[in-house]
Design a protein around this motif. Structure first.
Motif, mmCIF file in Angstrom:
data_model
loop_
_atom_site.group_PDB
_atom_site.id
_atom_site.type_symbol
_atom_site.label_atom_id
_atom_site.label_comp_id
_atom_site.label_asym_id
_atom_site.label_seq_id
_atom_site.Cartn_x
_atom_site.Cartn_y
_atom_site.Cartn_z
ATOM 1 N N PHE A 21 5.174 8.774 8.383
ATOM 2 C CA PHE A 21 4.286 8.184 7.372
ATOM 3 C C PHE A 21 5.022 8.001 6.051
ATOM 4 N N ASP A 22 5.816 8.993 5.670
ATOM 5 C CA ASP A 22 6.555 8.877 4.400
ATOM 6 C C ASP A 22 7.459 7.653 4.428
ATOM 7 N N SER B 84 6.887 4.972 5.834
ATOM 8 C CA SER B 84 6.110 3.722 5.869
ATOM 9 C C SER B 84 5.527 3.345 4.517
ATOM 10 N N ARG B 85 5.660 4.247 3.545
ATOM 11 C CA ARG B 85 4.974 4.041 2.260
ATOM 12 C C ARG B 85 5.311 2.733 1.569
ATOM 13 N N ASP B 86 6.585 2.330 1.648
ATOM 14 C CA ASP B 86 6.937 1.099 0.930
ATOM 15 C C ASP B 86 7.045 -0.101 1.870
ATOM 16 N N LYS C 55 0.411 2.094 5.836
ATOM 17 C CA LYS C 55 1.158 2.391 4.617
ATOM 18 C C LYS C 55 0.621 3.627 3.878
ATOM 19 N N ASN C 56 -0.720 3.741 3.806
ATOM 20 C CA ASN C 56 -1.317 4.872 3.067
ATOM 21 C C ASN C 56 -1.859 5.954 3.978
ATOM 22 N N ASN D 224 -7.786 5.706 -2.508
ATOM 23 C CA ASN D 224 -7.367 4.357 -2.135
ATOM 24 C C ASN D 224 -7.982 3.267 -2.992
#
Ligand code: ADP
Ligand code: MG
Length: 280
Positions: free
Chosen positions: A202-203, A205-207, A213-214, A265
């Motif tokens: 997940f980290d 995928s953040r950008d 992404k979130n 969010n």
């Protein structure tokens, strides 16, 4: 604003229905108005709430253009309405295939009542067929229950890729809110490794511009607790059956996390402070 959440995992037995029922019950206890929808031909959701299958099910709703959702929903608890499934739903996939609006049937039926609810929670079948696609088209959020076992990360990343392919143009708003670790055994080395791997995924995928992404690992993990497996045989949620047990505590806190996720969010992006031009 109504949050429409599909509880999705193409594997069976991972905790989808248990999470649907007890998350809904916990959110309802917090005062939210909930609609739960069973899209699984196994029809477990009604059993969990101890209600008979309604005369009008989600099958009628999807198959028959004339049936409104107000005919299909029944009251399951205070603050919880339910649309039950039926075994015939298994046949719906092939019956629906001929319809031109086959992907949007659920979303269209939901539209007139959305304003009556704070949450709509859809329990998906363990497959990625037309029923699940209807859930993905109707929802804005996905919550993925999973077990922390070997290859869990592989399963989740493959599920996400498939979801983004399926959803493509159909529902660009859809995003993955979080995964719920079900039947979690906190103190095993395997569980810790799986959690670390997931967090790393997940980290990373953040950008990226992906629907997950979130995505977070929702807190807390749901511990393995036999009461959660017993409650449905009495037609009870964990809060009816054993409100002080570990399972009830975990789902109560999970509901709080799910509520908080929305707050995070929807937080407006902060404008950068205007920079002074010079130092005069
Ligand atoms: P799915 O809907 O994904 O098929 P279920 O919610 O029906 O999965 O869960 C599968 C089985 O595991 C059920 O028998 C359920 O009672 C049991 N179960 C789910 N969560 C837990 C838990 N945290 N502890 C113990 N048993 C659980
Ligand atoms: Mg299920």
């Amino acid at each position: 604003m109504t949050r429409v959440i599909a509880i999705l995992n193409q594997k069976g037995g991972v905790g989808k229905t248990t999470t649907t029922v007890n998350l809904a019950a916990a959110l309802a206890e917090m005062g939210n108005r909930i609609l739960v929808i069973d899209l699984d031909p196994q029809t477990h959701l009604g059993l969990h709430f101890g209600v008979e299958d309604a005369a009008t099910s989600v099958y009628d709703l999807l198959i028959d253009d004339e049936v409104p959702i107000t005919d299909a929903r029944i009251k399951a608890r205070k603050n919880i309405d339910l649309v039950t499934s039926e075994v015939d739903l298994a046949a719906a996939e092939s019956e629906l295939a001929a319809k031109t609006d086959r992907h949007d049937l659920l979303s269209k039926k939901l539209a007139p009542v959305l304003g009556e609810y704070d949450f709509v929670i859809i329990d998906c079948p363990p497959s990625l067929g037309l029923l699940t696609i209807n859930a993905l088209a109707a929802a804005e959020e996905l919550i993925v229950p999973m077990q922390t076992h070997f290859l869990a990360l592989q399963g989740v990343s493959r599920l996400f890729e498939t979801v983004s392919l399926l959803v493509g143009g159909l529902n660009p708003k859809l995003r993955v809110t979080g995964v719920v670790l079900c039947m979690h055994e906190r103190n095993t080395k395997l569980a810790r490794e799986v959690v670390d791997d997931l967090q790393g995924f997940f980290d990373a995928s953040r950008d990226q511009d992906v629907p997950w992404k979130n995505c977070v690992i929702l807190d807390p993990p749901i511990r393995r607790n036999v009461k959660l497996a017993e409650a449905p045989s009495f037609g009870q949620t964990i809060f009816d059956y054993e409100p002080e047990c570990a399972g009830a505590k975990d789902y109560k806190k999970l509901a709080e996390s799910v509520v908080e996720c929305a707050a995070q969010n929807t937080k407006p992006v902060e404008e950068p402070e205007p920079q002074p031009l010079g130092n005069e």
